[in-house]
Design an enzyme around this catalytic site. Structure first.
Site, mmCIF file in Angstrom:
data_model
loop_
_atom_site.group_PDB
_atom_site.id
_atom_site.type_symbol
_atom_site.label_atom_id
_atom_site.label_comp_id
_atom_site.label_asym_id
_atom_site.label_seq_id
_atom_site.Cartn_x
_atom_site.Cartn_y
_atom_site.Cartn_z
ATOM 1 N N THR A 49 -50.322 -36.366 -63.623
ATOM 2 C CA THR A 49 -48.931 -36.264 -64.092
ATOM 3 C C THR A 49 -48.805 -35.881 -65.565
ATOM 4 O O THR A 49 -48.130 -34.917 -65.910
ATOM 5 C CB THR A 49 -48.206 -37.600 -63.829
ATOM 6 N N TYR B 217 -38.300 -44.505 -71.374
ATOM 7 C CA TYR B 217 -38.838 -44.499 -70.007
ATOM 8 C C TYR B 217 -38.744 -45.860 -69.323
ATOM 9 O O TYR B 217 -39.220 -46.869 -69.817
ATOM 10 C CB TYR B 217 -40.293 -44.024 -69.956
HETATM 11 ZN ZN LIG Z 1 -49.297 -39.874 -59.041
#
Ligand SMILES: [Zn+2]
Length: 462
Positions: free
Chosen positions: A80, A163
């Site tokens: 990611t 976040y």
């Molecule tokens: Zn992942």
């Protein structure tokens, strides 16, 4: 040669040219700028072939009136953070410095993890797009895109959400559309954790659960489009929907246990699976020799021998030894399978590839492209935002045919045009020759007569 000149002109205007053709997209004139806002959306872990296997009415509507790229070749490692940072910098992981979910920098003696990612130090080997656009005097907005809530070169995104994985998609979109309604906000990013979360939990082969997760993703795309319509943004915004990586099924009988091969006191495990980063605590060669024969489904590389094609060598944050599991295999110290789906594997595997779709005034309508690279997305976005590119590993020509302002023809069309033009020019040349031969007595006879006259004159004078 007129024929050659004509052909050169034709080729220059036929898409062989690398010129960047600014200025024909529809633009909104906001404040003192003529930049159309750009929204970049990522649905984490959206494997390219989900599009063929599941139903996505909203997404299909989106790209049927825009562009679809079937495969995006992402960067190694196919995780990611490295890929989200490659999308916004155009660089391979070794060149932007976000190499994995867990890192160790030996010079600074610092560690990085997904829950400890706030130190600017990790992010400043590159400059992400939202920072560049702010340095030009515009503003950016972000809903959870990795790195946007961290000061990079002294700037966070102008507007951002800190976040938190449990902030609902609708709340993220509602904030973004509010910020995008302001004149100077030209670049916005939106991140959503699915279908990655379900892919890990159930495995991508779990049709029942993935159907549910992907239906929710498509509903979210529907919500986003509705919200952009309600706020009047839809017709004047360019939107890219993409992802960072794919997902592959894992299984309990595809485990590689490091404890079966090497004592834990010999190394520190900086990052786990499917690419393990190994910091040897004893002799490097000794550790490497034990690991390279550990399991036939795992390759061990000394850092200097990591294949160049992976672009994963030239950074001090890459550990002296890395282990790469085969597709669908999981590396553990000991114990059982941690999750039923995973990613991070070799970036040439189709199961690791995401897709990309785009819509907006700058994009062609109903256009389909087989593949581009993740690192190409950056230069496309710079072009859309009229922004000078920072040094990067992408190529604008790989994406330019997605744009309505670029005249692109494929190779068979170009060959057809060249042959056609050649035949027309040959025919014209032949006709001119025939006409000349059939025409009235040429001027040469008059010239000869004149010359004869001159000769006579000369003789008389003489
Ligand atoms: Zn992942």
């Amino acid at each position: 040669m007129p024929a050659c000149c004509f052909l050169i002109v034709l080729l220059v205007f036929s898409g062989f040219s690398t010129c960047h053709g600014h200025g024909t997209e529809n633009e909104t004139v906001l404040g003192n700028s003529t930049v159309t806002p750009l929204l970049l959306v990522s649905f984490d872990g959206f494997r390219a072939d989900y599009l063929k296997k599941y139903s996505f009415p909203n997404l299909e509507k989106f790209f049927s009136d825009g562009v679809l790229v079937d495969h995006v070749s992402n960067v190694f490692i196919t995780k990611t953070f490295p890929n989200h940072y490659s999308i916004v910098t155009g660089r391979y992981a070794e060149s932007h410095g976000i190499l994995s979910s867990n890192m160790y920098d030996p010079d600074a003696n610092k560690t990085f993890s997904l829950s400890n990612d706030f130190d600017s130090f990790w992010w400043e080997q590159a400059t992400p797009l939202w920072v560049s656009i702010q340095q030009k005097g515009f503003k950016s907005a972000a809903a959870m895109w990795p790195g946007t809530d961290i000061k990079i070169h002294n700037l966070t995104a102008s507007y951002f959400l800190k976040y938190q994985h449990n902030v609902p998609f609708q709340e993220r979109v509602d904030n973004l559309t509010k910020w995008l309604s302001q004149d100077l906000v030209k670049f916005a990013t939106l991140y959503w954790e699915e279908p990655d979360y379900s892919g890990h939990l159930y495995g991508p082969d779990n049709i029942k659960e993935m159907t549910k997760a992907l239906k929710q993703v498509d509903d979210h795309i529907g919500y986003l489009i509705d919200k952009l319509n309600q706020t009047g943004l839809w017709s004047n915004i360019n939107i890219i929907i993409t992802s960072d990586h794919g997902m592959v099924q894992c299984a309990p009988d595809r485990l590689i246990r490091l404890d079966d091969c090497i004592g834990p006191k010999n190394y520190t495990l900086v990052d786990m699976t499917p690419v393990s980063a190994i910091l040897p605590l004893t002799n490097v060669t000794y550790v490497y020799d034990l690991l390279k024969k550990c399991n036939p489904h795992m390759k061990a590389y000394m850092k200097e021998d990591i294949p160049d094609r992976l672009h994963y060598k030239n950074n001090r944050r890459i550990q002296p030894i890395i282990l790469v599991a085969d597709e669908g295999w999981t590396i553990v110290r000991n114990g059982s399978l941690p999750r039923f789906g995973d990613h991070g594997y070799d970036n040439t595997l189709p199961s690791m590839h995401p897709f990309l779709a785009a819509h907006g005034p700058a994009f062609r309508k109903g256009y389909r492209l087989n593949s581009i690279n993740t690192v190409d997305i950056y230069s496309l976005m710079c072009h859309l935002l009229r922004l000078e590119e920072q040094p990067n590993n992408g190529t604008f020509t790989n994406t330019k045919c997605m744009l309505a302002s670029q005249w692109c023809v494929n190779l068979p069309e170009v060959i057809g045009i060249v042959i056609g033009v050649f035949m027309v020019l040959t025919t014209l040349t032949c006709l001119i020759i025939i006409m000349k031969n059939k025409g009235p007595p040429s001027s040469r006879s008059f010239a000869r007569l004149e010359l004869q006259d001159d000769d006579d004159d000369d003789a008389l004078i003489g």
